[in-house]
Scaffold this active site. Sequence first.
Site, PDB file in Angstrom:
ATOM      1  N   TYR A  92       6.713 -23.768 -53.363  1.00 47.56           N
ATOM      2  CA  TYR A  92       5.949 -23.986 -54.592  1.00 47.56           C
ATOM      3  C   TYR A  92       4.984 -22.823 -54.829  1.00 47.56           C
ATOM      4  O   TYR A  92       4.255 -22.402 -53.943  1.00 47.56           O
ATOM      5  CB  TYR A  92       5.166 -25.283 -54.449  1.00 47.56           C
ATOM      6  CG  TYR A  92       4.482 -25.766 -55.712  1.00 47.56           C
ATOM      7  CD1 TYR A  92       5.209 -26.280 -56.778  1.00 47.56           C
ATOM      8  CD2 TYR A  92       3.090 -25.758 -55.819  1.00 47.56           C
ATOM      9  CE1 TYR A  92       4.587 -26.764 -57.912  1.00 47.56           C
ATOM     10  CE2 TYR A  92       2.453 -26.242 -56.944  1.00 47.56           C
ATOM     11  CZ  TYR A  92       3.211 -26.737 -57.996  1.00 47.56           C
ATOM     12  OH  TYR A  92       2.579 -27.230 -59.126  1.00 47.56           O
ATOM     13  N   SER A 185       9.537 -26.804 -47.753  1.00 49.36           N
ATOM     14  CA  SER A 185       8.626 -27.375 -48.728  1.00 49.36           C
ATOM     15  C   SER A 185       9.358 -27.609 -50.058  1.00 49.36           C
ATOM     16  O   SER A 185      10.357 -28.323 -50.097  1.00 49.36           O
ATOM     17  CB  SER A 185       7.398 -26.470 -48.890  1.00 49.36           C
ATOM     18  OG  SER A 185       6.371 -27.126 -49.582  1.00 49.36           O
ATOM     19  N   ASP A 271       1.430 -32.938 -41.122  1.00 52.97           N
ATOM     20  CA  ASP A 271       1.556 -32.328 -42.445  1.00 52.97           C
ATOM     21  C   ASP A 271       0.870 -33.211 -43.483  1.00 52.97           C
ATOM     22  O   ASP A 271       1.245 -34.369 -43.680  1.00 52.97           O
ATOM     23  CB  ASP A 271       3.043 -32.165 -42.786  1.00 52.97           C
ATOM     24  CG  ASP A 271       3.279 -31.314 -44.020  1.00 52.97           C
ATOM     25  OD1 ASP A 271       2.335 -31.088 -44.792  1.00 52.97           O
ATOM     26  OD2 ASP A 271       4.431 -30.883 -44.201  1.00 52.97           O
ATOM     27  N   HIS A 308       1.907 -28.412 -42.186  1.00 50.06           N
ATOM     28  CA  HIS A 308       2.948 -27.993 -43.129  1.00 50.06           C
ATOM     29  C   HIS A 308       3.701 -26.761 -42.639  1.00 50.06           C
ATOM     30  O   HIS A 308       4.807 -26.492 -43.098  1.00 50.06           O
ATOM     31  CB  HIS A 308       2.322 -27.728 -44.499  1.00 50.06           C
ATOM     32  CG  HIS A 308       3.309 -27.691 -45.621  1.00 50.06           C
ATOM     33  ND1 HIS A 308       4.220 -28.705 -45.855  1.00 50.06           N
ATOM     34  CD2 HIS A 308       3.556 -26.752 -46.573  1.00 50.06           C
ATOM     35  CE1 HIS A 308       4.966 -28.398 -46.904  1.00 50.06           C
ATOM     36  NE2 HIS A 308       4.588 -27.221 -47.350  1.00 50.06           N
TER      37      HIS A 308
END
Length: 329
Positions: A92, A185, A271, A308
């Site tokens: 992202y 992700s 995460d 993450h």
Amino acid sequence: MSDSAFIPDELQRYVPEVAEPDDFDRFWRDTLAEAAARPVLVDVRPEPTDLRLLDSWDVTFAGFGGDPVRAWYTRPAGRPEPLPAVVEYAGYGRGRGLPHERLTWPVAGYAHLLMDNRGQAGQYGAGDTPDPHGAPGGPSPVTWGIHDPRDYHYRRLITDAVRAVEAVRALPGVDVDRVTVVGNSQGGGLALAVAGLVADLSAVLTTAPFLCDMRRAVQLSEPAPYGEIARYLAVQREAEESVWRTLSYVDGVNFARRATAPAHFGVGRRDTVCPPRTAFAAYNHYGAGNGRPVRPEREMHVYPFNGHEGGEAVHVRRQLRWLDSVLQP
């Protein structure tokens, strides 16, 4: 196979009922059919680099609506024979960057296509693919056009991701029968979406996937991107019903149920961006659609003290070894 010693029982048993629209399959069939009506490759030109062991090309292919989408195609130099291909999707707020930024897969001997994210570059990485479609919604990519699935940014981005697979199969030096999709992700969410929409992939590698079990994820996660949806709804208080409906058309759990390729998952137990519970929602549903008696091979790797970032280099090594074993005759 999975790292079961690190997985609480509640996650191993977590199989949520994620909302699925009645016209989910028709929606995506019609969307992809419209895109497929156009030739996929628009332009392919050699890209000069300082990498003597690799060759790179600047690729433009026709994505959603025929929009030009940029990508890097990179492969080992001096290897003219058809190679298995890896299509990679970026996270992202990132773009494709420069051709020397992501070299793991071509250095490992694969033909590698790295897709740009339309309209997203500039927050964390460079890119050059615009998203020319506007619709009511919020200020960030995850909220662009979020009131209607036909206008939603991720309808366009997922279509681009499917077209990237078609593009790599049209490029020279690719073994079209051995194509893998990979991402972390947001890229992991796109890989899962493609796994549910493209029936003949060789493998799927997804790490800390975004876009999964989204209604629950918005409740659990404060940071972007899920937090951006929550902050949008904090202002647009009457939009909740239309937002949940739109998100149900792009939820990775619904794609995962339809997937048929072997899959390799990875999550960080701590995460807070893409909570591990939501990744397990996709993993536990993976390949279970239509009452399928034999589900595809899948495995999950959990990093109990990571967020993450997940397993980083350790996880990449596991991915390389797993994919090599899957692709062996």
